[in-house]
Design a protein around this motif. Sequence first.
Motif, PDB file in Angstrom:
ATOM      1  N   PRO A 119       8.094 145.975  79.901  1.00 23.64           N
ATOM      2  CA  PRO A 119       8.191 147.048  80.891  1.00 23.64           C
ATOM      3  C   PRO A 119       6.863 147.660  81.319  1.00 23.64           C
ATOM      4  O   PRO A 119       6.733 148.155  82.433  1.00 23.64           O
ATOM      5  N   ASP A 120       5.857 147.610  80.441  1.00 19.50           N
ATOM      6  CA  ASP A 120       4.556 148.208  80.769  1.00 19.50           C
ATOM      7  C   ASP A 120       3.486 147.161  81.092  1.00 19.50           C
ATOM      8  O   ASP A 120       2.310 147.502  81.251  1.00 19.50           O
ATOM      9  N   VAL A 121       3.887 145.901  81.199  1.00 18.03           N
ATOM     10  CA  VAL A 121       2.917 144.809  81.357  1.00 18.03           C
ATOM     11  C   VAL A 121       2.656 144.505  82.825  1.00 18.03           C
ATOM     12  O   VAL A 121       3.587 144.404  83.633  1.00 18.03           O
ATOM     13  N   ASP A 122       1.388 144.370  83.166  1.00 19.03           N
ATOM     14  CA  ASP A 122       0.979 143.860  84.477  1.00 19.03           C
ATOM     15  C   ASP A 122       0.685 142.370  84.286  1.00 19.03           C
ATOM     16  O   ASP A 122      -0.313 141.994  83.667  1.00 19.03           O
ATOM     17  N   ALA A 123       1.557 141.524  84.801  1.00 18.95           N
ATOM     18  CA  ALA A 123       1.445 140.084  84.559  1.00 18.95           C
ATOM     19  C   ALA A 123       0.156 139.501  85.112  1.00 18.95           C
ATOM     20  O   ALA A 123      -0.426 138.578  84.520  1.00 18.95           O
ATOM     21  N   ASP A 124      -0.323 140.019  86.235  1.00 18.14           N
ATOM     22  CA  ASP A 124      -1.562 139.497  86.803  1.00 18.14           C
ATOM     23  C   ASP A 124      -2.764 139.837  85.920  1.00 18.14           C
ATOM     24  O   ASP A 124      -3.683 139.026  85.756  1.00 18.14           O
ATOM     25  N   VAL A 125      -2.777 141.043  85.376  1.00 18.82           N
ATOM     26  CA  VAL A 125      -3.838 141.407  84.433  1.00 18.82           C
ATOM     27  C   VAL A 125      -3.747 140.530  83.186  1.00 18.82           C
ATOM     28  O   VAL A 125      -4.754 140.056  82.649  1.00 18.82           O
ATOM     29  N   LEU A 126      -2.530 140.279  82.738  1.00 19.45           N
ATOM     30  CA  LEU A 126      -2.333 139.446  81.557  1.00 19.45           C
ATOM     31  C   LEU A 126      -2.874 138.036  81.781  1.00 19.45           C
ATOM     32  O   LEU A 126      -3.482 137.445  80.883  1.00 19.45           O
ATOM     33  N   VAL A 127      -2.665 137.486  82.975  1.00 17.72           N
ATOM     34  CA  VAL A 127      -3.201 136.166  83.296  1.00 17.72           C
ATOM     35  C   VAL A 127      -4.712 136.147  83.100  1.00 17.72           C
ATOM     36  O   VAL A 127      -5.270 135.253  82.443  1.00 17.72           O
ATOM     37  N   ASP A 128      -5.405 137.122  83.672  1.00 17.02           N
ATOM     38  CA  ASP A 128      -6.867 137.153  83.549  1.00 17.02           C
ATOM     39  C   ASP A 128      -7.310 137.376  82.107  1.00 17.02           C
ATOM     40  O   ASP A 128      -8.316 136.814  81.655  1.00 17.02           O
ATOM     41  N   LEU A 129      -6.562 138.205  81.379  1.00 19.21           N
ATOM     42  CA  LEU A 129      -6.920 138.473  79.989  1.00 19.21           C
ATOM     43  C   LEU A 129      -6.767 137.215  79.143  1.00 19.21           C
ATOM     44  O   LEU A 129      -7.644 136.888  78.325  1.00 19.21           O
ATOM     45  N   ILE A 130      -5.686 136.463  79.321  1.00 21.01           N
ATOM     46  CA  ILE A 130      -5.476 135.223  78.571  1.00 21.01           C
ATOM     47  C   ILE A 130      -6.552 134.202  78.918  1.00 21.01           C
ATOM     48  O   ILE A 130      -7.109 133.534  78.036  1.00 21.01           O
ATOM     49  N   ARG A 131      -6.853 134.068  80.205  1.00 14.13           N
ATOM     50  CA  ARG A 131      -7.897 133.130  80.612  1.00 14.13           C
ATOM     51  C   ARG A 131      -9.236 133.490  79.962  1.00 14.13           C
ATOM     52  O   ARG A 131      -9.951 132.631  79.435  1.00 14.13           O
TER      53      ARG A 131
END
Length: 315
Positions: free
Chosen positions: A93-105
């Motif tokens: 619920p609090d996750v920004d998926a686009d930010v998560l993509v960059d963080l994982i990369r």
Amino acid sequence: MGRFNGTIKAMTRVESVSGRKRARAMHFLAGGGRHNAVVEARASTLEELARSRNEEQVLLRWAWRKRCCVAAAMVLENAGRTGTLFHCPADGPDVDADVLVDLIRSISGTAICGGLSLVHASLQPTAKANIAVLRSAGYELLAELVHMKLALTGPIEEQADADLSWRSYDQFTEDELSEVIASTYEGSLDCPDLSGVRKISDIIAGHKASGAFRPGCWWIVCCDGAPAGCILVNDLPASSSAEVVYMGVAAACRGRGLAQKMLSRAAGEALSRGLDEITLAVDVRNHYATNIYTSMGFKETHKRQAWIATKRTHV
């Protein structure tokens, strides 16, 4: 999945996590803003995994926008120069998926530049949001793995063969084991895209660290005196299970029933120690091996997808 724009990116800060903040970061890593008993249990498991590593083997970062955490990811270094990726659920619920993509990369690239051969993640095939995030972060699908188990409920009849001889770990060198493993990779249908990505010495180190290493259950099988294959079996900690961490037959020796004979020996040894089951995982594309396991009584328990990041994709 689109990348977040420059304005939002400028508003987002990424921080490494350590010390007193780690428990909170682990909770977000486990739930992405959800709060329930399942999340609490997963957070405790992640914290325990992190504590089992040295500090330099734990790479934990989270991303913040204003006063809210919007993404978290962690890479744990394993034996054999691999890393395991954990990340918050993309649909939290609090996750920004686009930010998560960059963080994982970013965190995966840092780990690989730091000396790891690859970083891998294991996902349920139904986890569509998480799969989309990994794909956008540059991860590649290595394989869908079928996990199977054989219940050890009765006598195991080992298939005798006068032409075969067996050597356990204290009877061969790791160089010899490396040569045998290399011979089994030729034409293998199990995760063929891994060929050449890692040194075999690193692969062996990784196999040793998978579960509890049992030298007496690592065998090279020889046919007419020449190495023909190997089976490496460890125990699963805190359970009554053994696990086949690797099994392979040299290309020139296939079609002679060696896989069945190696599995019979492994199952019989596990039963003799009072274990209840023996487990393994196989690439869903390897129909030949799956048919062998099924014919011997192995039953499918679940499937997982293996995704990887390597130097080719992240450096």
